[in-house]
Design a protein around this motif. Structure first.
Motif, PDB file in Angstrom:
ATOM      1  N   ALA A   1       0.745  -1.246   0.016  1.00 12.33           N
ATOM      2  CA  ALA A   1      -0.109   0.130   0.118  1.00 12.33           C
ATOM      3  C   ALA A   1       0.950   1.233  -0.038  1.00 12.33           C
ATOM      4  CB  ALA A   1      -0.988   0.057   1.108  1.00 12.33           C
ATOM      5  N   ILE A   2       2.004   1.190   0.601  1.00  6.47           N
ATOM      6  CA  ILE A   2       3.033   2.306   0.534  1.00  6.47           C
ATOM      7  C   ILE A   2       3.070   2.966  -0.699  1.00  6.47           C
ATOM      8  CG2 ILE A   2       4.886   3.208   0.995  1.00  6.47           C
ATOM      9  CD1 ILE A   2       5.158   1.566   3.622  1.00  6.47           C
ATOM     10  N   PRO A   3       3.554   2.383  -1.801  1.00  6.85           N
ATOM     11  CA  PRO A   3       3.562   3.099  -3.117  1.00  6.85           C
ATOM     12  C   PRO A   3       2.169   3.322  -3.817  1.00  6.85           C
ATOM     13  CG  PRO A   3       4.686   0.999  -3.225  1.00  6.85           C
ATOM     14  CD  PRO A   3       4.067   0.705  -1.982  1.00  6.85           C
ATOM     15  N   LEU A   4       1.239   2.741  -3.404  1.00  5.33           N
ATOM     16  CA  LEU A   4      -0.188   3.348  -3.952  1.00  5.33           C
ATOM     17  C   LEU A   4      -0.485   4.415  -3.300  1.00  5.33           C
ATOM     18  CD1 LEU A   4      -2.124  -0.173  -3.992  1.00  5.33           C
ATOM     19  CD2 LEU A   4      -1.171   1.239  -5.957  1.00  5.33           C
ATOM     20  N   VAL A   5       0.083   4.820  -2.256  1.00  8.27           N
ATOM     21  CA  VAL A   5      -0.570   5.970  -1.650  1.00  8.27           C
ATOM     22  C   VAL A   5       0.761   6.887  -1.502  1.00  8.27           C
ATOM     23  CG1 VAL A   5      -1.010   7.121   0.725  1.00  8.27           C
ATOM     24  CG2 VAL A   5      -1.910   4.847   0.078  1.00  8.27           C
ATOM     25  N   GLY A   6       1.978   6.700  -1.529  1.00 10.57           N
ATOM     26  CA  GLY A   6       2.944   7.584  -1.604  1.00 10.57           C
ATOM     27  C   GLY A   6       3.460   8.351  -2.798  1.00 10.57           C
ATOM     28  N   PHE A   7       3.288   7.463  -3.952  1.00 11.70           N
ATOM     29  CA  PHE A   7       3.989   8.171  -5.105  1.00 11.70           C
ATOM     30  C   PHE A   7       2.634   9.311  -5.657  1.00 11.70           C
ATOM     31  CE2 PHE A   7       6.001   4.204  -6.306  1.00 11.70           C
ATOM     32  CZ  PHE A   7       7.311   4.599  -5.997  1.00 11.70           C
ATOM     33  N   PRO A   8       1.228   9.140  -5.389  1.00 16.84           N
ATOM     34  CA  PRO A   8       0.567  10.126  -5.764  1.00 16.84           C
ATOM     35  C   PRO A   8       0.863  11.576  -4.941  1.00 16.84           C
ATOM     36  CG  PRO A   8      -0.668   8.236  -5.705  1.00 16.84           C
ATOM     37  CD  PRO A   8       0.735   8.005  -5.346  1.00 16.84           C
ATOM     38  N   ILE A   9       1.055  11.031  -3.703  1.00  7.56           N
ATOM     39  CA  ILE A   9       1.558  12.305  -2.501  1.00  7.56           C
ATOM     40  C   ILE A   9       2.581  12.820  -3.067  1.00  7.56           C
ATOM     41  CG2 ILE A   9       2.148  12.736  -0.334  1.00  7.56           C
ATOM     42  CD1 ILE A   9       0.063  10.736   0.659  1.00  7.56           C
ATOM     43  N   ALA A  10       3.778  12.228  -3.324  1.00  3.00           N
ATOM     44  CA  ALA A  10       4.828  12.646  -4.064  1.00  3.00           C
ATOM     45  C   ALA A  10       4.726  13.624  -5.040  1.00  3.00           C
ATOM     46  CB  ALA A  10       5.734  11.459  -4.178  1.00  3.00           C
ATOM     47  N   MET A  11       3.961  13.298  -6.138  1.00  6.58           N
ATOM     48  CA  MET A  11       3.667  14.039  -7.278  1.00  6.58           C
ATOM     49  C   MET A  11       2.987  15.425  -6.964  1.00  6.58           C
ATOM     50  SD  MET A  11       4.490  14.006 -10.350  1.00  6.58           S
ATOM     51  CE  MET A  11       4.565  12.810 -11.483  1.00  6.58           C
ATOM     52  N   LEU A  12       1.901  15.455  -6.016  1.00 15.48           N
ATOM     53  CA  LEU A  12       1.537  16.623  -5.608  1.00 15.48           C
ATOM     54  C   LEU A  12       2.374  17.567  -4.903  1.00 15.48           C
ATOM     55  CD1 LEU A  12      -1.950  15.264  -3.901  1.00 15.48           C
ATOM     56  CD2 LEU A  12      -1.614  16.576  -5.997  1.00 15.48           C
ATOM     57  N   LEU A  13       3.428  16.798  -4.101  1.00  9.83           N
ATOM     58  CA  LEU A  13       4.238  17.754  -3.432  1.00  9.83           C
ATOM     59  C   LEU A  13       5.253  18.345  -4.573  1.00  9.83           C
ATOM     60  CD1 LEU A  13       5.251  15.758  -0.291  1.00  9.83           C
ATOM     61  CD2 LEU A  13       3.832  17.832  -0.476  1.00  9.83           C
ATOM     62  N   VAL A  14       5.478  17.431  -5.650  1.00 10.82           N
ATOM     63  CA  VAL A  14       6.325  17.975  -6.723  1.00 10.82           C
ATOM     64  C   VAL A  14       5.487  19.288  -7.451  1.00 10.82           C
ATOM     65  CG1 VAL A  14       7.179  17.410  -9.179  1.00 10.82           C
ATOM     66  CG2 VAL A  14       7.579  16.035  -7.219  1.00 10.82           C
ATOM     67  N   PHE A  15       4.314  19.219  -7.589  1.00 11.24           N
ATOM     68  CA  PHE A  15       3.711  20.441  -8.315  1.00 11.24           C
ATOM     69  C   PHE A  15       3.608  21.515  -7.196  1.00 11.24           C
ATOM     70  CE2 PHE A  15       1.261  16.991 -10.799  1.00 11.24           C
ATOM     71  CZ  PHE A  15       2.126  17.178 -11.901  1.00 11.24           C
ATOM     72  N   THR A  16       3.549  21.247  -6.139  1.00  8.93           N
ATOM     73  CA  THR A  16       3.496  22.386  -5.025  1.00  8.93           C
ATOM     74  C   THR A  16       4.969  23.025  -4.852  1.00  8.93           C
ATOM     75  OG1 THR A  16       1.912  21.186  -3.446  1.00  8.93           O
ATOM     76  CG2 THR A  16       3.142  22.701  -2.567  1.00  8.93           C
ATOM     77  N   LEU A  17       6.098  22.196  -5.146  1.00  9.11           N
ATOM     78  CA  LEU A  17       7.331  22.819  -4.991  1.00  9.11           C
ATOM     79  C   LEU A  17       7.574  23.615  -6.566  1.00  9.11           C
ATOM     80  CD1 LEU A  17      10.176  22.885  -3.523  1.00  9.11           C
ATOM     81  CD2 LEU A  17      10.738  20.896  -4.841  1.00  9.11           C
ATOM     82  N   LEU A  18       6.983  23.086  -7.276  1.00  6.16           N
ATOM     83  CA  LEU A  18       7.351  24.044  -8.548  1.00  6.16           C
ATOM     84  C   LEU A  18       6.389  25.158  -8.494  1.00  6.16           C
ATOM     85  CD1 LEU A  18       6.804  21.084 -11.252  1.00  6.16           C
ATOM     86  CD2 LEU A  18       8.800  22.633 -10.959  1.00  6.16           C
ATOM     87  N   GLY A  19       5.086  25.119  -8.020  1.00  7.23           N
ATOM     88  CA  GLY A  19       4.381  26.395  -7.963  1.00  7.23           C
ATOM     89  C   GLY A  19       4.928  27.450  -7.034  1.00  7.23           C
ATOM     90  N   ILE A  20       5.719  26.798  -5.703  1.00 10.26           N
ATOM     91  CA  ILE A  20       6.232  27.816  -5.144  1.00 10.26           C
ATOM     92  C   ILE A  20       7.707  28.567  -5.523  1.00 10.26           C
ATOM     93  CG2 ILE A  20       7.543  27.906  -2.690  1.00 10.26           C
ATOM     94  CD1 ILE A  20       5.608  25.881  -1.768  1.00 10.26           C
ATOM     95  N   THR A  21       8.128  27.655  -6.134  1.00 10.46           N
ATOM     96  CA  THR A  21       9.451  28.236  -6.826  1.00 10.46           C
ATOM     97  C   THR A  21       9.273  28.914  -7.913  1.00 10.46           C
ATOM     98  OG1 THR A  21      10.530  25.894  -6.389  1.00 10.46           O
ATOM     99  CG2 THR A  21      11.654  27.259  -7.912  1.00 10.46           C
ATOM    100  N   TRP A  22       8.237  28.683  -8.829  1.00 14.55           N
ATOM    101  CA  TRP A  22       7.875  29.665  -9.642  1.00 14.55           C
ATOM    102  C   TRP A  22       7.316  31.123  -9.261  1.00 14.55           C
ATOM    103  CZ3 TRP A  22       4.998  25.503 -13.163  1.00 14.55           C
ATOM    104  CH2 TRP A  22       5.945  24.583 -13.803  1.00 14.55           C
ATOM    105  N   THR A  23       6.630  30.850  -8.304  1.00  8.04           N
ATOM    106  CA  THR A  23       6.045  32.165  -7.614  1.00  8.04           C
ATOM    107  C   THR A  23       7.186  33.136  -7.014  1.00  8.04           C
ATOM    108  OG1 THR A  23       4.014  30.995  -7.232  1.00  8.04           O
ATOM    109  CG2 THR A  23       4.365  33.185  -5.978  1.00  8.04           C
TER     110      THR A  23
END
Length: 81
Positions: free
Chosen positions: A49-71
């Motif tokens: 279950a860890i990859p099933l939950v962890g990878f989508p959370i990591a992808m959301l965090l990547v998008f958040t990091l990109l948004g913060i950096t671009w801003t």
């Protein structure tokens, strides 16, 4: 340009989640190659279950990091003009 504390924390969280997911994938592959009947015993449902939950959370965090950096960079470019 340096990372601020939020960006650094997000980057380490992303790295930790991805490393944990990859390690769980490797553990699942080893389990399936050695003893495929052990899927129902206790640690394996959590490991699966860890990859099933962890990878989508990591992808959301990547998008958040990109948004913060671009801003931050857009604000820095506006003030530099």
């Amino acid at each position: 340009m340096t990372f601020n504390r939020t960006e650094r924390a997000l980057a380490f969280m992303i790295g930790g989640i991805i490393i944990l997911g990859v390690l769980c994938f490797i553990a699942m592959i080893i389990m399936w190659l050695t003893d495929s009947g052990a899927q129902g015993s206790m640690p394996w449902p959590v490991v699966m279950a860890i990859p099933l939950v962890g990878f989508p959370i990591a992808m959301l965090l990547v998008f958040t990091l990109l948004g913060i950096t671009w801003t931050r960079r857009a604000r820095a470019n506006r003030t530099a003009r």
